[in-house]
Structure formats: structure tokens, C-alpha cells
Design a protein around this motif. Sequence first.
Motif, PDB file in Angstrom:
ATOM      1  N   SER A 162      39.153  28.149  36.778  1.00  8.13           N
ATOM      2  CA  SER A 162      38.479  28.936  37.738  1.00  8.13           C
ATOM      3  C   SER A 162      39.238  30.139  37.937  1.00  8.13           C
ATOM      4  N   ARG A 163      40.566  29.920  37.806  1.00  6.96           N
ATOM      5  CA  ARG A 163      41.660  31.203  38.149  1.00  6.96           C
ATOM      6  C   ARG A 163      41.398  32.300  37.058  1.00  6.96           C
ATOM      7  N   GLY A 188      36.858  32.668  37.166  1.00  6.33           N
ATOM      8  CA  GLY A 188      36.044  32.727  38.433  1.00  6.33           C
ATOM      9  C   GLY A 188      35.440  31.490  38.557  1.00  6.33           C
ATOM     10  N   GLN A 189      35.119  30.870  39.782  1.00  7.48           N
ATOM     11  CA  GLN A 189      34.381  29.766  40.147  1.00  7.48           C
ATOM     12  C   GLN A 189      33.018  29.712  39.539  1.00  7.48           C
ATOM     13  N   THR A 236      41.843  30.157  43.213  1.00  7.22           N
ATOM     14  CA  THR A 236      41.659  31.635  42.735  1.00  7.22           C
ATOM     15  C   THR A 236      43.065  32.151  43.216  1.00  7.22           C
TER      16      THR A 236
END
Length: 234
Positions: free
Chosen positions: A211-212, A215-216, A138
Motif C-alpha cells: 500500500s505504501r 497506494g491502497q 501510507t
Amino acid sequence: MITNPTRQRSLRGHKASRPSPRAANTAEHQAMLAWRLTPRDKWIIRMLWEHRVLTSHQLTALAFPSFRSGRMRLRELWTWGVVDRFQHDRLLRGLYDLRSLFGDKWVPAIVVALRAGPLRRIEVLSTVNSYFIDENWTDKQPVLHDSILARTLKKMRMQGLVFRERSTKSFPPEVEYALNPAVADALRAAEPLIAWTRAHPDLLAQAQEYSRKHGQHGGSSGDEGDDDFPPRPA
């Protein structure tokens, strides 16, 4: 009009428990099986004896009209001690057990911080905040606040992951937190998994990039946009 209805728990039938190996070898249990086992059950037992391991999907396709009926009957056979569950079931349960124990956002960092020995809460706070957590997953740098740390440590203590003890090194005595030795063993057991992540940097980089961007826990649950992902490696 019913003014005192029976509780739903009281209406449920007794949930049979799996017999111990000793109880499964008693004459009473063997007599119960002789009465309850159907010709199809006996055929399943012969197939398992010949092949040692068969999946629930294989047995359902061979012996049952539907997966639901096969799953229910196989569960009864397991409850009676006739068959054992398969390895993938234990693997799945084990993975979810690990996730439940160590899946909280701050638990891994706290465990690593306590690896070297007991620490006071303020020392745990400063140590965890000195780590670069999720920097590859992130763009945001998370910060652990004392109130969140207090709740997390309480939860970990109730779960048995850490111990809360009084230190005699200072006066007046101060409270310190220490790892359960079993958790320290888990850290050593995790080394092969960490080596696996280092051996697959491309897979890790692809997951981190997603993810970046999303989001996860983000992203669509549908199939839209699947063509944008890289092809499956050969």
C-alpha cells in the motif's frame, strides 16, 4: 413515428418474490410446484436431501449443460422456496454490507471517537485529527476538514449509524452526535477480527508495504510483476 413510447419499466415482467414459509406449505403452492418441477428438478431435490449441502458449481456440473443455465434454474428454485441459498452467498453479502456501512475513509475514526459518548462536531473533528490514521498504510498523514466531516456525519445520520441530538448541558443548547447502540455492538463484535490482525503480523506487514508503494487502491490489474511478490507460505 411513436410519439408516446411505453416506458421500459412497464414492459418488464413481474418479478416473483420468494414465498413465506407459511405460503410455501399451502395446497396452491404445492400444486404449482407439482406442475412446474421437472424430473431434473426432482433429482436435484433428492441429491440435496441426501447430501444436505451442494454448491452451485457441483449441481451445474452434474445436471446442466452450462453454468449460466444452471444458475438461472437454481435461482428459480430458490424463488419458489424449493431450495435455500448457500452459506457462502450470505457470507459474501454480509461482507459487502459491512463494507458499505463502515468502508468510508473517515467512518471508522468517527465511530471510535463517539464510542465514549456524544460529542459536538468540533469535538469530533479535533478527536479524529488526533488519531494516527493509516500511518502504517501510507506515508501521508490525512487531515479531516470540517466540510468533509459535515458531509460524512450527514451521511452517517441518514444511514442510521449516528443520532443528532441537542445537548441541554449548555445554554443555548448545542448539537451533539451519538452512536446508534447497534453500532456500539458492532465495535464489540469486531474485537475477534482485530485479534486476527494481531495474530498475523507478517500478512499485515506485506499488505502495508504494498500500500505504501502503490497506494491502497493502486497497482496494475494485470499479471505483470507477479514474480516480484514473495512465494506462497507452505
